[in-house]
Write a protein that holds these residues in place. Sequence first.
Motif, PDB file in Angstrom:
ATOM      1  N   SER A 154      68.245  65.799 -12.653  1.00 44.07           N
ATOM      2  CA  SER A 154      66.952  65.340 -13.165  1.00 44.07           C
ATOM      3  C   SER A 154      67.149  64.291 -14.253  1.00 44.07           C
ATOM      4  N   VAL A 191      68.042  60.960 -12.820  1.00 38.93           N
ATOM      5  CA  VAL A 191      66.881  60.286 -12.246  1.00 38.93           C
ATOM      6  C   VAL A 191      66.023  59.669 -13.354  1.00 38.93           C
ATOM      7  N   PHE A 192      65.772  60.436 -14.422  1.00 42.85           N
ATOM      8  CA  PHE A 192      65.034  59.889 -15.571  1.00 42.85           C
ATOM      9  C   PHE A 192      65.715  58.630 -16.107  1.00 42.85           C
ATOM     10  N   ALA A 221      65.326  55.669 -13.723  1.00 41.52           N
ATOM     11  CA  ALA A 221      63.953  55.170 -13.667  1.00 41.52           C
ATOM     12  C   ALA A 221      63.618  54.387 -14.934  1.00 41.52           C
ATOM     13  N   TRP A 231      61.836  72.300  -5.477  1.00 43.25           N
ATOM     14  CA  TRP A 231      60.982  71.338  -4.786  1.00 43.25           C
ATOM     15  C   TRP A 231      59.858  70.791  -5.655  1.00 43.25           C
ATOM     16  N   LEU A 237      61.578  68.217  -7.532  1.00 41.51           N
ATOM     17  CA  LEU A 237      61.823  67.017  -6.728  1.00 41.51           C
ATOM     18  C   LEU A 237      60.561  66.168  -6.606  1.00 41.51           C
ATOM     19  N   LEU A 238      59.408  66.814  -6.401  1.00 42.97           N
ATOM     20  CA  LEU A 238      58.159  66.047  -6.305  1.00 42.97           C
ATOM     21  C   LEU A 238      57.837  65.371  -7.629  1.00 42.97           C
ATOM     22  N   LEU A 268      60.098  64.402  -9.781  1.00 40.13           N
ATOM     23  CA  LEU A 268      61.026  63.272  -9.890  1.00 40.13           C
ATOM     24  C   LEU A 268      60.619  62.134  -8.964  1.00 40.13           C
ATOM     25  N   LEU A 269      60.020  62.469  -7.806  1.00 42.35           N
ATOM     26  CA  LEU A 269      59.495  61.429  -6.924  1.00 42.35           C
ATOM     27  C   LEU A 269      58.512  60.552  -7.683  1.00 42.35           C
ATOM     28  N   VAL A 305      60.371  58.281 -10.204  1.00 38.34           N
ATOM     29  CA  VAL A 305      61.024  57.083  -9.661  1.00 38.34           C
ATOM     30  C   VAL A 305      60.014  56.065  -9.153  1.00 38.34           C
ATOM     31  N   VAL A 306      58.782  56.523  -8.871  1.00 35.20           N
ATOM     32  CA  VAL A 306      57.760  55.588  -8.408  1.00 35.20           C
ATOM     33  C   VAL A 306      57.194  54.763  -9.572  1.00 35.20           C
ATOM     34  N   PHE A 357      57.000  50.958  -9.992  1.00 36.82           N
ATOM     35  CA  PHE A 357      56.141  50.183  -9.089  1.00 36.82           C
ATOM     36  C   PHE A 357      54.779  49.875  -9.722  1.00 36.82           C
TER      37      PHE A 357
END
Lengths: 238, 238, 238, 238
Positions: C37, C40-41, C44, C112, C115-116, C118-119, C122-123, C126
């Motif tokens: 995690s 990912v942070f 991002a 999970w 994970l959502l 983190l999804l 990462v978005v 955008f």
Amino acid sequence: MQPEADDETKDTPPANARVMLSGVHNKLAFDRLLFFSDAVFAIAITFLALDLRLPEGEAGHPIGDAELWQKLGELWPKYLSFLVSFLVIGLYWQGHHRMFRLINRFDDRLVWINLLFLLCIVVIPFPTTVLGEHANAPAAVILYAGVLALTGLLQAAMWLYATHHSRLVDTTLEASLYRHLVRVVTARMLAAPLVFLASMALASHSPDWAKYSWMLIAPALALTSWIGRKVPAAEKLK
Amino acid sequence: MQPEADDETKDTPPANARVMLSGVHNKLAFDRLLFFSDAVFAIAITFLALDLRLPEGEAGHPIGDAELWQKLGELWPKYLSFLVSFLVIGLYWQGHHRMFRLINRFDDRLVWINLLFLLCIVVIPFPTTVLGEHANAPAAVILYAGVLALTGLLQAAMWLYATHHSRLVDTTLEASLYRHLVRVVTARMLAAPLVFLASMALASHSPDWAKYSWMLIAPALALTSWIGRKVPAAEKLK
Amino acid sequence: MQPEADDETKDTPPANARVMLSGVHNKLAFDRLLFFSDAVFAIAITFLALDLRLPEGEAGHPIGDAELWQKLGELWPKYLSFLVSFLVIGLYWQGHHRMFRLINRFDDRLVWINLLFLLCIVVIPFPTTVLGEHANAPAAVILYAGVLALTGLLQAAMWLYATHHSRLVDTTLEASLYRHLVRVVTARMLAAPLVFLASMALASHSPDWAKYSWMLIAPALALTSWIGRKVPAAEKLK
Amino acid sequence: MQPEADDETKDTPPANARVMLSGVHNKLAFDRLLFFSDAVFAIAITFLALDLRLPEGEAGHPIGDAELWQKLGELWPKYLSFLVSFLVIGLYWQGHHRMFRLINRFDDRLVWINLLFLLCIVVIPFPTTVLGEHANAPAAVILYAGVLALTGLLQAAMWLYATHHSRLVDTTLEASLYRHLVRVVTARMLAAPLVFLASMALASHSPDWAKYSWMLIAPALALTSWIGRKVPAAEKLK
């Protein structure tokens, strides 16, 4: 067992030094060095793949299936240079991993040699891209082999620095066995960079043969493994 | 309990071997393998999102609100392929995480199978982008399903390599229970790659149906979970 | 103290279960979840800065100093959206960090939900880029606030899932104190997403006011801190 | 030994506080702070290299070898700015690494100062790119030196915050020795940012001299090391 190797330690009042460098924190400082290196490896290895992409300007314009297969196929020099770079960075990562199973402390010089080594690692995607785009230009082959050779040589330098007079290792290995071990691992580390150096001489005559010569890395590694098997302890760090 | 699994260990004078591979350092080498893998997963999962962007050339030119909504809407094939790739990489990460709760040492071959598996992971953003741009081309669907199937198959190969004859696991599980456990986890690991493989056959006839078929991964996983629940210990690694 | 929370544990022969999930490996599995995690942070948060760049096509053409200052100045909407996104991801990272000082085990569902979450993380680059390019379009403001609200709501859901009936926490806190603590941390987690949700309603009328309203997050957080100070133990997780 | 430093601790029933913050979890929370920082450093250092690339539009068009050498040579301002940024980020990473060998707990303020410091770290690739493209523009030099100075000043602020009245350090060092140590490390941390600040004044007169002046960082660091050697304990954190 001390995480810092310098000769000045003896001048320092041991009580103070021990407080400042006690247990957990030195362990943590050493771990950070390795995890930082691993993160750099991981990012560099992933950046290689950023170069795999269809030429821009196609997005949104529906193209036929045959045309898409063709465009995907035309990328083969990129696939190849990606694959070679991935395998070589993987090999260097494995070397780093193996090296730090014997090295168990660090000093400022090791930190900086390691940083210069990582500098080369993060640069690798650049010559990889150049090679993927200009696969037949001697300049691209020489640049690529040069960066990869330099990276490997810096790794070997780091290993020799750390093991010279057991500077940053703690070992109770018998002296002659230790020397054998250091030599075998050094030989293994030099296999890839020496092949890349040799290929640079070939490149101006024949870029293709220079690239084919890189396949010699595999038998060279196998050879050092085979020799290493005669030194039982060396097996453990392979 | 030894972090290196090779048969030559017996030939080595145990005292030396133990010094070189003693406690902390082997633990650290094993941790590095996992954290390196995690970093690669994390970067690959984040790179997927780099593909989410408005077409270039718009920057700076003020466009109307309706036009912006429309442009954002037109990206939907990219959102979908991002979502599928994110979930599948998430699934593979979970598989890796689960697998290494039983595996507790490594050898050179595992390191290289793992590197090849990670190679596939870092490649995934490439077919994802191609699919996002050419959502209806069989070539894009086949490439995508092929890469994701290969990734999953390599993961299953790593699992089978490590658990074969308890090569890299330490378990006092009763033999028949251990075999059940390995089979259930293997089945779970094969669910996604087998669906992707099957969809490749479908793709040249109907890219759409090939893509719909990927939804079968969810019930396939649920099925293996349900079967696994009959093997009490397998639950623990789910 | 067990790293897996499921009711089936009781059916499992305890000896086997303990072997498979013994000490080090569960600790490692939990650590991997957090370090994954964090990676990912970190990625991002770093990707946000990729959007800071001068418009392409300038490279190589020497431009005057005044012109360069002007071009750097024109990027201010990008600087602002970068800054807001960095601070909000920083806030969510701090929330994740704090949350996992109480949570001390995991199950598949937590993996999970994480994970959502983190999804969404990462978005975030955008909508940040879209907002930096179309700072005055309601669509950009709504998209941005929507993604950031969803991220925060998922984080609160993860916290509520883990703490409900002490599902994934081990606490000897007195029951009423524990409930207070959970409530205070929940309130703190909801501050940012609720402000973003409210701003979405404002955005179609006035994108500017919607953006100004985000500054309310700071006093909202200060308020929950102030309330939290009345619950002594909650301080510890702030 | 407590991982949280705040004065309210005394009001908290010690039993509860200890449960919530007991052993493993606080250690883990502190580790996460450092590994998160390391990941950000690693990614920023790798992103620098993304700027090394041939101008677009060349891909696929076979160009002569001499032309490729020339194009590679024309990138020299980019190589230089990459190298300087890499070395400076490396220096700041080493400073962070060293600082956290004395700091052994954290509070909310430290987390946020660290986040702002990391914000500067992730921004560094931006002025590096600008400098690589407009090497002779005072604006580029001022922007670059400004961001790097700010980064270093934030690091020194973090160090002073943590060591003020031994806020976040545990030390049994004799008081005058501790003060010396803090001063020497502070001086070392200020060397780079002060040189960058001074160069900003030079830049509008002569961008070149401003850039040459950065080389003063090396002797300035050597000087602080030499002074530090007189304080035995300071050596340990160098």
